[in-house]
Motif scaffolding. Structure first.
Motif, PDB file in Angstrom:
ATOM      1  N   TYR A   3     -51.881 -32.674   3.059  1.00 29.70           N
ATOM      2  CA  TYR A   3     -52.754 -32.308   1.947  1.00 29.70           C
ATOM      3  C   TYR A   3     -51.960 -32.129   0.660  1.00 29.70           C
ATOM      4  N   LYS A 199     -58.734 -26.895  10.350  1.00 35.26           N
ATOM      5  CA  LYS A 199     -57.335 -27.086   9.967  1.00 35.26           C
ATOM      6  C   LYS A 199     -56.860 -25.923   9.121  1.00 35.26           C
ATOM      7  N   ARG A 202     -53.024 -25.928   8.120  1.00 33.59           N
ATOM      8  CA  ARG A 202     -52.693 -26.917   7.101  1.00 33.59           C
ATOM      9  C   ARG A 202     -53.187 -26.466   5.729  1.00 33.59           C
ATOM     10  N   SER A 206     -50.919 -25.513   2.381  1.00 36.42           N
ATOM     11  CA  SER A 206     -51.209 -26.255   1.162  1.00 36.42           C
ATOM     12  C   SER A 206     -51.439 -25.327  -0.021  1.00 36.42           C
TER      13      SER A 206
END
Length: 272
Positions: A3, A199, A202, A206
């Motif tokens: 990302y 997610k 993640r 990010s």
């Protein structure tokens, strides 16, 4: 990290089109920074000291401080004017592949109220976080001394930065869910949470890693403010940091939304 890479790639590929939306907010965001206070904190950190006052810490953490509150108000207004247009541009580009300013005024009208309420909510959460963080760090300076105080306050600060990044990642997709699906606030929040659980790790990284880089760079810029001749250069670098972060997080929420919702990004389609 995917990302982050996708967001940064979009940012630089389209920078000439989108930087104008963050130019004014980033300028006034930089104006809210009490640079003398930042230099004082940086000096103490480099001297391995942590003899901070509550006011010093809170003034650093919060853009709403006693000396520069007027700039904070202008910055807030600038965000409410520019961010809805930025979000409209990014969403339109990713959804239909059109990279133009046509229809931006209409997207502003569509996005303004949702952006207003989300910004107010996030600002309230952030200010509460700033008060708690400043209180915790100041409390440690009262009970500990020397290198032990320095290490503990650093750990607390990094832990609290991770906490606000985690909270932000939970609500990161709320705005795209509101603006793209047309759901009301609670339905959009429910859908946001459904996407988030897919997610979460993640999304957290990010949000956290670029924010942490921004913090480190901000203290690096403090070194430029130590020299009178480089004072203006330090301000420019601060503005660039804020400009990048505003663009990054506004793009990130749509990069993550399109991926998690399973929607095809038309801006990535090759044109033959």
């Amino acid at each position: 990290m995917r990302y982050i890479a996708s967001t940064v790639k979009y940012l630089f590929r389209n920078f000439i089109f989108i930087f104008v939306f963050a130019l004014v907010p980033s300028y006034f965001f930089a104006m809210t920074l009490d640079r003398q206070n930042l230099v004082s904190i940086a000096d103490q950190i480099m001297a391995l000291k942590a003899d901070f006052t509550f006011g010093q810490i809170f003034s650093y953490l919060s853009p709403i401080n006693a000396g520069r509150w007027a700039f904070s108000i202008v910055c807030f207004v600038a965000l409410l004017v520019c961010v809805p247009m930025l979000l409209g541009f990014v969403e339109k580009h990713m959804r239909i592949g059109s990279r133009s300013f046509k229809g931006i005024a209409g997207r502003f009208n569509h996005n303004f109220l949702t952006t207003l309420w989300i910004v107010i909510i996030l600002l309230a959460v952030y200010e509460l976080w700033a008060v708690i963080t400043a209180g915790m760090i100041y409390a440690e300076t009262l009970f500990l001394e020397g290198i032990a105080c320095y290490i503990v306050t650093l750990i607390i600060y990094l832990g609290m930065v991770a906490l606000i990044a985690y909270i932000s990642s939970i609500f990161l997709l709320w705005l795209p869910c509101l603006q793209i699906t047309g759901y009301n606030f609670m339905d959009a929040l429910s859908f946001c949470n459904q996407l988030y659980v897919q997610k979460r790790g993640r999304l957290f990284l990010s949000v956290f890693l670029p924010g942490l880089c921004g913090v480190v760079l901000q203290f690096a810029v403090a070194g430029l403010n130590l020299a009178d001749r480089l004072h203006f250069l330090g301000f420019i670098f601060s503005e660039l940091i804020y400009l990048f972060l505003i663009l990054y997080y506004c793009i990130l929420m749509f990069v993550a939304y399109f991926d998690m919702a399973g929607e095809e990004r038309m801006d990535l389609k090759k044109k033959f």
